[in-house]
Design a protein around this motif. Structure first.
Motif: not given
Length: 209
Positions: A49-70
């Motif tokens: 379960x990954x998510x991004x955190x951003x600095x530099x633009x207060x209007x930019x937000x992010x929600x987590x996504x679910x992916x696979x790895x192998x």
């Protein structure tokens, strides 16, 4: 200027990787002289379960996504102490929302963690472990939100350095790991935003050796 900075950062990442590998090798060699070594080799797969955190633009937000790895893992150690190198394929990022636009910031990468671990409980059937160490990631591709002209491959870092830590359980030939990963700057645009990735991983493995 950004190109020179990325090249310097890549050089630092590889130097950090070499230092950790040499330190781990020294610990193993020093310990092997006093105990019987062991070696495991296996395959693994899981979800993160990954998510991004951003600095530099207060209007930019992010929600987590679910992916696979192998991928695959090895484990070399003595008694309760071990080093576990791995290599696996994964996809990370986040679901972005900004300026009435939305979409995924997804990037594919090859991860190479090198973890130092210790078996808190060690029995013939069950082991309980703790582990931590660096992870070196090589980004192979990236997708940006549809309709946005603010993202550019020029500012995508294709060579990342991060850390992982967590707990693991071995039952006979099966392994189960739960880890946190904190990566460096995946995206670094001085005129827009810089972004980092954080992931929680659950992985099931099977020892073939």
């Amino acid at each position: 200027m950004s190109s020179n900075f990325l090249n310097i950062q890549k050089s630092k990442n590889f130097k950090q990787m070499k230092r950790f590998l040499f330190a781990s090798l020294f610990v193993l060699i020093a310990t092997i002289g006093f105990a019987q070594p062991f070696f495991d080799l296996g395959v693994k797969a899981g979800v993160h379960y990954s998510n991004m955190s951003f600095e530099g633009d207060n209007d930019l937000s992010s929600d987590a996504i679910t992916k696979m790895h192998w991928g695959a893992f090895g484990r070399v150690g003595v008694n309760r102490l071990y080093v576990q190198p791995e290599v696996y394929f994964s996809k990370k990022g986040g679901d972005l929302s900004f300026n009435a636009l939305s979409g995924g910031f997804d990037y594919k990468n090859v991860d190479v963690p090198v973890l130092l671990g210790y078996k808190l409980v060690k029995t013939p059937v069950l082991d309980i472990r703790v582990m931590a160490g660096p992870v070196f990631s090589f980004v192979t591709d990236a997708d940006y939100p549809d309709g946005s002209d603010r993202f550019n491959d020029e500012f995508l870092n294709d060579n990342l350095f991060g850390v992982q830590y967590g707990l693991g359980v071995d039952v006979l030939f099966f392994t189960l790991d739960a880890r946190m990963e904190h990566a460096g700057k995946v995206y670094d645009d001085p005129d827009f935003v810089d972004g980092k990735s954080t992931s929680f991983m659950l992985t099931l493995g099977f020892k073939i050796l």
